[in-house]
Motif scaffolding. Sequence first.
Motif, PDB file in Angstrom:
ATOM      1  N   ARG A  39       0.968  -1.102   0.024  1.00 56.44           N
ATOM      2  CA  ARG A  39       0.045   0.171   0.036  1.00 56.44           C
ATOM      3  C   ARG A  39       0.837   1.335  -0.060  1.00 56.44           C
ATOM      4  NH1 ARG A  39      -3.063  -1.590   3.736  1.00 56.44           N
ATOM      5  NH2 ARG A  39      -1.957  -0.402   5.278  1.00 56.44           N
ATOM      6  N   ALA A  40       1.841   1.283   0.853  1.00 57.55           N
ATOM      7  CA  ALA A  40       2.956   2.228   0.887  1.00 57.55           C
ATOM      8  C   ALA A  40       3.401   2.627  -0.444  1.00 57.55           C
ATOM      9  CB  ALA A  40       4.029   2.353   1.716  1.00 57.55           C
ATOM     10  N   ILE A  41       3.909   1.673  -1.063  1.00 58.67           N
ATOM     11  CA  ILE A  41       4.451   1.958  -2.351  1.00 58.67           C
ATOM     12  C   ILE A  41       3.541   2.326  -3.366  1.00 58.67           C
ATOM     13  CG2 ILE A  41       5.284   0.234  -4.364  1.00 58.67           C
ATOM     14  CD1 ILE A  41       7.371  -0.797  -2.936  1.00 58.67           C
ATOM     15  N   HIS A  42       2.361   1.763  -3.508  1.00 56.22           N
ATOM     16  CA  HIS A  42       1.245   2.143  -4.054  1.00 56.22           C
ATOM     17  C   HIS A  42       1.175   3.866  -4.193  1.00 56.22           C
ATOM     18  CE1 HIS A  42      -2.307   2.325  -6.673  1.00 56.22           C
ATOM     19  NE2 HIS A  42      -3.183   2.705  -5.708  1.00 56.22           N
ATOM     20  N   GLU A  43       1.161   4.236  -2.884  1.00 52.86           N
ATOM     21  CA  GLU A  43       1.023   5.623  -2.619  1.00 52.86           C
ATOM     22  C   GLU A  43       2.061   6.463  -3.088  1.00 52.86           C
ATOM     23  OE1 GLU A  43      -1.524   4.870   1.657  1.00 52.86           O
ATOM     24  OE2 GLU A  43       0.201   6.269   1.660  1.00 52.86           O
ATOM     25  N   ILE A  44       3.436   5.872  -2.765  1.00 48.00           N
ATOM     26  CA  ILE A  44       4.655   6.710  -3.298  1.00 48.00           C
ATOM     27  C   ILE A  44       4.492   6.942  -4.641  1.00 48.00           C
ATOM     28  CG2 ILE A  44       7.105   6.666  -3.464  1.00 48.00           C
ATOM     29  CD1 ILE A  44       7.020   5.035  -0.710  1.00 48.00           C
ATOM     30  N   MET A  47       2.115   9.401  -5.641  1.00 47.81           N
ATOM     31  CA  MET A  47       2.740  10.580  -5.421  1.00 47.81           C
ATOM     32  C   MET A  47       3.814  11.113  -6.622  1.00 47.81           C
ATOM     33  SD  MET A  47       4.989  12.976  -4.386  1.00 47.81           S
ATOM     34  CE  MET A  47       6.429  11.832  -3.537  1.00 47.81           C
ATOM     35  N   THR A  48       4.685  10.081  -6.950  1.00 45.54           N
ATOM     36  CA  THR A  48       5.675  10.513  -7.861  1.00 45.54           C
ATOM     37  C   THR A  48       5.149  10.652  -9.344  1.00 45.54           C
ATOM     38  OG1 THR A  48       6.088   7.946  -8.049  1.00 45.54           O
ATOM     39  CG2 THR A  48       7.656   9.228  -6.820  1.00 45.54           C
TER      40      THR A  48
ATOM     41  N   ALA B 192      12.332  13.281   1.392  1.00 48.97           N
ATOM     42  CA  ALA B 192      11.931  14.121   0.694  1.00 48.97           C
ATOM     43  C   ALA B 192      10.325  13.636   0.071  1.00 48.97           C
ATOM     44  CB  ALA B 192      12.777  14.431  -0.682  1.00 48.97           C
ATOM     45  N   VAL B 193      10.382  12.259  -0.137  1.00 47.79           N
ATOM     46  CA  VAL B 193       9.146  11.624  -0.624  1.00 47.79           C
ATOM     47  C   VAL B 193       8.262  11.754   0.348  1.00 47.79           C
ATOM     48  CG1 VAL B 193       8.305   9.458  -1.442  1.00 47.79           C
ATOM     49  CG2 VAL B 193      10.268  10.365  -2.606  1.00 47.79           C
ATOM     50  N   ILE B 199       2.802  16.557   2.752  1.00 54.97           N
ATOM     51  CA  ILE B 199       2.369  18.097   2.325  1.00 54.97           C
ATOM     52  C   ILE B 199       1.155  18.033   1.286  1.00 54.97           C
ATOM     53  CG2 ILE B 199       2.889  20.160   0.942  1.00 54.97           C
ATOM     54  CD1 ILE B 199       6.141  19.414   1.869  1.00 54.97           C
ATOM     55  N   MET B 200       1.395  17.156   0.324  1.00 56.74           N
ATOM     56  CA  MET B 200       0.166  16.694  -0.644  1.00 56.74           C
ATOM     57  C   MET B 200      -0.891  16.020  -0.087  1.00 56.74           C
ATOM     58  SD  MET B 200       2.692  16.360  -3.747  1.00 56.74           S
ATOM     59  CE  MET B 200       1.538  16.023  -4.965  1.00 56.74           C
TER      60      MET B 200
END
Lengths: 266, 206
Positions: A39-44, A47-48, B192-193, B199-200
Amino acid sequence: MRECKKHEQDRVAFLFGELEAKERDRFLSHLVGCSHCQRAIHEIREMTEKADTLHADIQEAMDSIDWESLPSKITEAVLEKVPQPSREGWLARFMRIAFQSKMRPVYAGILVGILIGSLATLLIFQRPFVKERGEAFIVSRDFLEKVETEMARRETLDYLDESQFLLLDFVQYSPDREELRKPELAFEKARDLLSKKKYINPQLMKFQMAKAKEICDQIELLFYELTQMGEQLTREDLERIRRLIEENQLLLKIKLLKRELKESEV
Amino acid sequence: MSPLGYILKKSAEIQSMLEERESTNEDISSLVEKIKQGDRQAFMTVVSLYQKKVFLLAYSFFHNREDAMDIIQETFLRFYQKVHLYEKGKNFKNWLLQIAKNICIDHYRKDHSKRSEWQIDGDIGDMNLPDEDDKNFRSLDLKDIMKRSLIKLTEKQRMIFVMKQYNQLKYREIAQILGISSGTVKSLHFKAVQNLRVIMAPYIGR
């Protein structure tokens, strides 16, 4: 969960292809069974991907620039400010070579060596602690007073001991005794004790030593008389001295004073 | 495709893309030697080869075209002044980007008016985040949110994120440019990520 915490930084590094093969395999084997990390990877990733929206903006900015003509413009501007590239001076070159990063371990080694050497030298040549001249002791006045009184007491006791022996020699005089057949020894001893009395005089000025001073003064007077008698002691001289000792009860006084001084030890 | 499948595919793509890149340091070294002799053409060639990379770094950092153009000019000027310091065999691109990075930071620090707008230090908890219910902020498009979020990162975190995300440099390249260890780069990139996610979060529905 503890395992997840351990892989926290790996999630981002993994998504950006920055894990080494071993790390990647280890992380993947954890990831397959960990819904939290998935789930965390999915969120990252989300975001990216959102961060990637700036690519369009960057591309737009890049498209607005005439890259063909820019190098000549930059070259013109740079050469106008700096017509020739600066050459490295010998000092700058030396400094650059001397302080380049690959020399750092060498300097670190030298520094450590100097430190160890300095410490060893310090340990070897370390002076015993000696108080610098003029450096003040911070002690109470009361303590100093006690020290001085104790010194006076000991010096006086010594003086009385020696005087007692000499006076006993005179009191117990008999023609058989060796010592007074050689009166120069008695004179010498008496002179010594006179000098010693001068030395302890300031200490006898103390209020606590008033009684001792009085007796010591009487002894001093007697020794003074003795030294005035001349090199050869006659029987009359000896009698006179013995009378002085007995009349003044000097031996008794010395005995009592010694006991008193011993009892008043600080 | 499942999320995990997508991740694996994306990761493999990035890995292969990174592996494809090879430096052309030998060619550059000869150009640099010519520049040292005052060869104008060689200098122009180096500018044309690396201008976009410098622009990309500067623009990603400032999000301002004029600033980025100033950085390009200043970077090549400094390169020309310091060309004798380039050591043969050193990674030229990283060396040049190191100059660019320093100029970016100098430029950023000198620019007091921008500094007052941009909060660069402090923890995420200290940052002056817009209210979740701020309708004006919610109405901003994603690019603006991203730009605003980026400027809330610390100087180093922002530089690392930008280098990784937009310049697609490897951790070890970033480490070389910033003069820190790869482990620190990994850690700061992660921070940073993480910070960007926090923040977002109010604006991307998390």
